[in-house]
Design a protein around this motif. Structure first.
Motif, PDB file in Angstrom:
ATOM      1  N   ASP A  67      -9.233  -2.964   7.694  1.00  0.00           N
ATOM      2  CA  ASP A  67     -10.196  -2.857   6.596  1.00  0.00           C
ATOM      3  C   ASP A  67      -9.980  -1.608   5.740  1.00  0.00           C
ATOM      4  N   ALA A  68      -9.038  -0.731   6.116  1.00  0.00           N
ATOM      5  CA  ALA A  68      -8.770   0.478   5.338  1.00  0.00           C
ATOM      6  C   ALA A  68      -7.295   0.867   5.401  1.00  0.00           C
ATOM      7  N   PRO A  69      -6.404   0.029   4.883  1.00  0.00           N
ATOM      8  CA  PRO A  69      -4.973   0.347   4.970  1.00  0.00           C
ATOM      9  C   PRO A  69      -4.584   1.582   4.149  1.00  0.00           C
ATOM     10  N   GLU A  70      -5.409   1.940   3.164  1.00  0.00           N
ATOM     11  CA  GLU A  70      -5.106   3.114   2.344  1.00  0.00           C
ATOM     12  C   GLU A  70      -5.314   4.426   3.114  1.00  0.00           C
ATOM     13  N   VAL A 110       0.848  -1.185   0.000  1.00  0.00           N
ATOM     14  CA  VAL A 110       0.000   0.000   0.000  1.00  0.00           C
ATOM     15  C   VAL A 110       0.886   1.238   0.000  1.00  0.00           C
ATOM     16  N   SER A 111       0.486   2.226  -0.782  1.00  0.00           N
ATOM     17  CA  SER A 111       1.198   3.493  -0.825  1.00  0.00           C
ATOM     18  C   SER A 111       0.236   4.595  -0.381  1.00  0.00           C
ATOM     19  N   VAL A 112       0.659   5.400   0.573  1.00  0.00           N
ATOM     20  CA  VAL A 112      -0.176   6.491   1.088  1.00  0.00           C
ATOM     21  C   VAL A 112       0.617   7.788   1.087  1.00  0.00           C
ATOM     22  N   GLU A 113      -0.118   8.879   0.936  1.00  0.00           N
ATOM     23  CA  GLU A 113       0.510  10.192   1.009  1.00  0.00           C
ATOM     24  C   GLU A 113       0.125  10.837   2.328  1.00  0.00           C
ATOM     25  N   GLU A 114       1.104  11.222   3.081  1.00  0.00           N
ATOM     26  CA  GLU A 114       0.885  11.824   4.405  1.00  0.00           C
ATOM     27  C   GLU A 114       1.224  13.298   4.302  1.00  0.00           C
ATOM     28  N   ASP A 115       0.223  14.153   4.458  1.00  0.00           N
ATOM     29  CA  ASP A 115       0.497  15.581   4.368  1.00  0.00           C
ATOM     30  C   ASP A 115       0.382  16.281   5.710  1.00  0.00           C
TER      31      ASP A 115
END
Length: 141
Positions: free
Chosen positions: A101-104, A77-82
């Motif tokens: 249930d929501a790793p994104e 999983v790839s996420v953007e943390e701002d």
């Protein structure tokens, strides 16, 4: 006495509405779900800096960090943390928190008492003010 009771009901309704609104604005439900879920080591794959303006129109710099991690079931999983206060460099590893249930919707923000209990703290303070105000009104009238 009736005026004090009406005041109390209106104050409590306002307090609960405000607490619910602040809870949503602070993204507390999403963060609590992530913090109550799992953790993983994520690698920073990119750091991007943008110029922006805050609510008052003052120029500010916003850093957006892209983190990549593997879930417990092996998905990448790839996420953007701002909103991260972290300042990782590309290639650094950080701990992320995610709901199974929501790793994104993972976050690198560490659990904080304020965000975890924002609704309860606001409700408790508002309730105390409502009770004190109602007692004072009841005694004066």
């Amino acid at each position: 006495m009736v005026i004090a009771l009406v005041y109390f009901v209106i104050s409590m309704t306002g307090t609960l509405t405000f607490a619910r609104s602040m809870d949503r604005q602070l993204e507390s439900p999403r963060l609590r779900a992530a913090w109550d879920g799992r953790t993983a080591e994520a690698r920073c794959t990119s750091v991007r800096t943008e110029e922006a303006q805050d609510a008052d129109g003052v120029p500010t710099t916003v850093s957006r960090v892209t983190l990549e991690f593997s879930t417990a079931d092996g998905r990448t999983v790839s996420v953007e943390e701002d909103r991260s206060r972290l300042a990782p460099k590309e290639g650094d590893f950080v701990t992320v928190y995610y709901a199974e249930d929501a790793p994104e919707e993972a976050t690198a923000r560490t659990p904080s008492f304020g965000l975890r209990h924002a609704r309860a703290v606001i409700t408790a303070f508002g309730s105390l003010c409502a009770v004190v105000g109602a007692v004072v009104l009841g005694g004066v009238l």
